[in-house]
Design a protein around this motif. Structure first.
Motif, mmCIF file in Angstrom:
data_model
loop_
_atom_site.group_PDB
_atom_site.id
_atom_site.type_symbol
_atom_site.label_atom_id
_atom_site.label_comp_id
_atom_site.label_asym_id
_atom_site.label_seq_id
_atom_site.Cartn_x
_atom_site.Cartn_y
_atom_site.Cartn_z
ATOM 1 N N LEU A 231 -5.593 -0.042 6.200
ATOM 2 C CA LEU A 231 -5.474 1.421 6.210
ATOM 3 C C LEU A 231 -5.656 1.993 7.610
ATOM 4 C CD1 LEU A 231 -7.344 2.223 2.894
ATOM 5 C CD2 LEU A 231 -4.885 2.429 3.335
ATOM 6 N N GLU B 119 -9.229 3.096 -5.739
ATOM 7 C CA GLU B 119 -8.063 3.055 -6.634
ATOM 8 C C GLU B 119 -6.941 2.210 -6.026
ATOM 9 O OE1 GLU B 119 -8.444 7.415 -8.853
ATOM 10 O OE2 GLU B 119 -7.477 7.293 -6.888
ATOM 11 N N LEU B 120 -6.727 2.370 -4.733
ATOM 12 C CA LEU B 120 -5.707 1.590 -4.047
ATOM 13 C C LEU B 120 -6.063 0.101 -4.101
ATOM 14 C CD1 LEU B 120 -3.088 1.650 -2.376
ATOM 15 C CD2 LEU B 120 -4.517 1.959 -0.343
ATOM 16 N N ARG C 28 -6.954 9.327 6.221
ATOM 17 C CA ARG C 28 -8.094 9.032 5.348
ATOM 18 C C ARG C 28 -9.041 10.214 5.449
ATOM 19 N NH1 ARG C 28 -10.665 3.887 7.459
ATOM 20 N NH2 ARG C 28 -10.080 4.816 9.429
ATOM 21 N N LEU D 39 -8.815 -4.098 2.716
ATOM 22 C CA LEU D 39 -8.059 -2.846 2.686
ATOM 23 C C LEU D 39 -8.347 -1.948 3.888
ATOM 24 C CD1 LEU D 39 -6.007 -1.619 0.808
ATOM 25 C CD2 LEU D 39 -7.862 -0.623 -0.508
ATOM 26 N N ALA E 258 0.840 -1.212 0.000
ATOM 27 C CA ALA E 258 0.000 0.000 0.000
ATOM 28 C C ALA E 258 0.867 1.251 0.000
ATOM 29 C CB ALA E 258 -0.939 -0.010 1.203
ATOM 30 N N VAL F 78 2.302 2.103 -3.414
ATOM 31 C CA VAL F 78 1.338 2.801 -4.271
ATOM 32 C C VAL F 78 1.286 4.273 -3.890
ATOM 33 C CG1 VAL F 78 -1.096 2.998 -4.927
ATOM 34 C CG2 VAL F 78 -0.044 0.731 -4.722
ATOM 35 N N LEU F 79 1.241 4.552 -2.594
ATOM 36 C CA LEU F 79 1.127 5.939 -2.134
ATOM 37 C C LEU F 79 2.412 6.728 -2.370
ATOM 38 C CD1 LEU F 79 -0.907 5.199 1.080
ATOM 39 C CD2 LEU F 79 -1.721 6.445 -0.941
ATOM 40 N N VAL G 162 -4.562 8.897 -3.507
ATOM 41 C CA VAL G 162 -5.452 8.016 -4.261
ATOM 42 C C VAL G 162 -6.679 7.696 -3.408
ATOM 43 C CG1 VAL G 162 -3.594 6.986 -5.608
ATOM 44 C CG2 VAL G 162 -4.331 5.877 -3.500
ATOM 45 N N ASP H 35 0.502 9.954 -4.260
ATOM 46 C CA ASP H 35 -0.187 10.302 -3.015
ATOM 47 C C ASP H 35 -1.598 10.802 -3.339
ATOM 48 O OD1 ASP H 35 -0.658 10.825 -0.354
ATOM 49 O OD2 ASP H 35 0.734 12.513 -0.206
ATOM 50 N N ARG I 223 -5.320 -1.282 -7.571
ATOM 51 C CA ARG I 223 -3.871 -1.472 -7.796
ATOM 52 C C ARG I 223 -3.342 -2.708 -7.085
ATOM 53 N NH1 ARG I 223 0.059 2.386 -8.993
ATOM 54 N NH2 ARG I 223 1.411 0.662 -9.509
ATOM 55 N N LEU I 224 -3.878 -2.971 -5.879
ATOM 56 C CA LEU I 224 -3.365 -4.074 -5.066
ATOM 57 C C LEU I 224 -4.181 -5.361 -5.205
ATOM 58 C CD1 LEU I 224 -2.552 -2.146 -1.758
ATOM 59 C CD2 LEU I 224 -0.980 -2.796 -3.604
#
Length: 149
Positions: A79, A63-64, A90, A75, A49, A52-53, A59, A57, A67-68
């Motif tokens: 998070l 979207e995250l 968040r 998730l 994660a 990706v960020l 997202v 940054d 991607r994962l």
């Protein structure tokens, strides 16, 4: 002896299974990453994660997840733990309150510097040349994409 049966028997041997080769390689890779990531306070899914960020940054959670290849049920707790560690925040999107944006904190951005050594450690442990590792990564991604359609 029946050649179809011989082929069938060989096809069912564990070491002939692509799925097992990928699975056992994944286990070995995760085992390799564990001590490296403990050194920066992340689990393997949290590291993914953060990758990706660090790339992009701000997202959204969806979207995250895309991607994962993770659903929101997996998730969200991940998070929450990153947020509790003060690595991300968040925030509801002001333009669309249904969307939740994930942003790095200063500590999350700083952690990137500590993580920069990890890819080199993995490459060294794999005993691959950079070009070989990149080609293998491309092949596995292509396989994933074909299987995902």
């Amino acid at each position: 002896m029946n050649t179809a049966r011989i082929y069938s028997d060989q096809a069912l041997q564990l070491d002939h299974q692509l799925c097992f080769a990928l699975y056992s390689a994944s286990l070995a890779m995760t085992k390799l990453y564990k001590p490296l990531l403990e050194g920066i306070g992340l689990t393997y899914p949290q590291y993914l994660a953060m990758l990706v960020l660090w790339e992009q940054d701000g997202v959204t959670v969806s979207e995250l997840g895309e991607r994962l290849y993770l659903d929101s049920g997996t998730l969200t707790p991940l998070l929450k733990r990153l947020e509790a560690a003060d690595l991300v925040t968040r925030l509801r999107d002001v333009e669309d309150e249904r969307r939740v944006l994930i942003r790095l904190t200063a500590a999350g951005r700083k952690l990137k510097g500590r993580a920069t050594r990890i890819p080199a450690c993995v490459l060294e442990a794999s005993q691959c040349e950079v070009s070989e590792a990149m080609a293998l990564t491309q092949q596995v991604r292509a396989l994933r994409d074909r299987l995902s359609t």
